[in-house]
Design a protein around this motif. Structure first.
Motif, PDB file in Angstrom:
ATOM      1  N   UNK A   9     -20.944 113.968 -41.789  1.00 30.41           N
ATOM      2  CA  UNK A   9     -22.205 113.503 -42.333  1.00 30.41           C
ATOM      3  C   UNK A   9     -22.038 112.306 -43.262  1.00 30.41           C
ATOM      4  N   UNK A  10     -20.826 112.046 -43.725  1.00 25.06           N
ATOM      5  CA  UNK A  10     -20.589 110.908 -44.608  1.00 25.06           C
ATOM      6  C   UNK A  10     -20.408 109.647 -43.771  1.00 25.06           C
ATOM      7  N   UNK A  11     -21.170 108.644 -44.132  1.00 25.66           N
ATOM      8  CA  UNK A  11     -20.999 107.352 -43.478  1.00 25.66           C
ATOM      9  C   UNK A  11     -20.823 106.306 -44.556  1.00 25.66           C
ATOM     10  N   UNK A  12     -19.943 105.398 -44.329  1.00 22.39           N
ATOM     11  CA  UNK A  12     -19.737 104.323 -45.302  1.00 22.39           C
ATOM     12  C   UNK A  12     -20.200 103.021 -44.672  1.00 22.39           C
ATOM     13  N   UNK A  13     -21.241 102.464 -45.254  1.00 17.14           N
ATOM     14  CA  UNK A  13     -21.725 101.174 -44.785  1.00 17.14           C
ATOM     15  C   UNK A  13     -21.564 100.184 -45.919  1.00 17.14           C
ATOM     16  N   UNK A  14     -21.190  98.999 -45.586  1.00  8.88           N
ATOM     17  CA  UNK A  14     -21.025  97.954 -46.593  1.00  8.88           C
ATOM     18  C   UNK A  14     -22.400  97.527 -47.092  1.00  8.88           C
ATOM     19  N   UNK A  15     -22.534  97.257 -48.376  1.00 11.99           N
ATOM     20  CA  UNK A  15     -23.828  96.799 -48.881  1.00 11.99           C
ATOM     21  C   UNK A  15     -24.198  95.450 -48.281  1.00 11.99           C
ATOM     22  N   UNK A  16     -25.482  95.259 -48.101  1.00 13.70           N
ATOM     23  CA  UNK A  16     -25.954  93.999 -47.522  1.00 13.70           C
ATOM     24  C   UNK A  16     -25.676  92.862 -48.492  1.00 13.70           C
ATOM     25  N   UNK A  17     -25.221  91.748 -47.960  1.00 15.28           N
ATOM     26  CA  UNK A  17     -24.912  90.589 -48.782  1.00 15.28           C
ATOM     27  C   UNK A  17     -25.823  89.435 -48.389  1.00 15.28           C
ATOM     28  N   UNK A  18     -26.176  88.603 -49.354  1.00 16.80           N
ATOM     29  CA  UNK A  18     -27.031  87.459 -49.020  1.00 16.80           C
ATOM     30  C   UNK A  18     -26.360  86.538 -48.005  1.00 16.80           C
ATOM     31  N   UNK A  19     -27.118  86.122 -47.026  1.00 17.14           N
ATOM     32  CA  UNK A  19     -26.649  85.142 -46.060  1.00 17.14           C
ATOM     33  C   UNK A  19     -27.872  84.473 -45.445  1.00 17.14           C
ATOM     34  N   UNK A  20     -27.650  83.399 -44.739  1.00 18.15           N
ATOM     35  CA  UNK A  20     -28.743  82.616 -44.175  1.00 18.15           C
ATOM     36  C   UNK A  20     -29.239  83.230 -42.869  1.00 18.15           C
ATOM     37  N   UNK A  21     -30.546  83.177 -42.646  1.00 20.58           N
ATOM     38  CA  UNK A  21     -31.120  83.589 -41.368  1.00 20.58           C
ATOM     39  C   UNK A  21     -31.725  84.978 -41.409  1.00 20.58           C
ATOM     40  N   UNK A  23     -31.547  88.607 -41.186  1.00 17.30           N
ATOM     41  CA  UNK A  23     -30.533  89.632 -41.323  1.00 17.30           C
ATOM     42  C   UNK A  23     -31.096  90.789 -42.132  1.00 17.30           C
ATOM     43  N   UNK A  24     -30.323  91.818 -42.297  1.00 13.26           N
ATOM     44  CA  UNK A  24     -30.783  93.020 -42.988  1.00 13.26           C
ATOM     45  C   UNK A  24     -31.120  92.735 -44.447  1.00 13.26           C
ATOM     46  N   UNK A  25     -30.331  91.909 -45.102  1.00 14.28           N
ATOM     47  CA  UNK A  25     -30.570  91.595 -46.507  1.00 14.28           C
ATOM     48  C   UNK A  25     -31.910  90.872 -46.685  1.00 14.28           C
ATOM     49  N   UNK A  26     -32.195  89.917 -45.817  1.00 17.20           N
ATOM     50  CA  UNK A  26     -33.454  89.180 -45.896  1.00 17.20           C
ATOM     51  C   UNK A  26     -34.644  90.114 -45.698  1.00 17.20           C
ATOM     52  N   UNK A  27     -34.518  91.063 -44.793  1.00 14.01           N
ATOM     53  CA  UNK A  27     -35.598  92.010 -44.556  1.00 14.01           C
ATOM     54  C   UNK A  27     -35.814  92.922 -45.764  1.00 14.01           C
TER      55      UNK A  27
END
Length: 59
Positions: A9-21, A23-27
């Protein structure tokens, strides 16, 4: 058996980082600004007693 369930049940996902275009961070940022804007709009309507269109002079 409990160790197997807890590790699956443990999942490790990297935090979203700012980038152009697109992407998940922009959303995420766009959604947060939309929520803040909606709350400001509700506050504006509550304190002035007018809806957005009347406040802007369009009605």
């Amino acid at each position: 058996m409990t160790d197997k369930i807890s590790t699956e049940s443990k999942t490790s996902t990297a935090p979203a980082e700012p980038s152009f275009g697109w992407n998940e961070y922009a959303e995420l940022v766009n959604g947060r600004f939309a929520m803040v804007g909606f709350v400001i709009l509700l506050g504006l309507e509550f304190f002035t007693g007018q809806d957005l269109w009347t406040w802007l002079g369009l009605r």
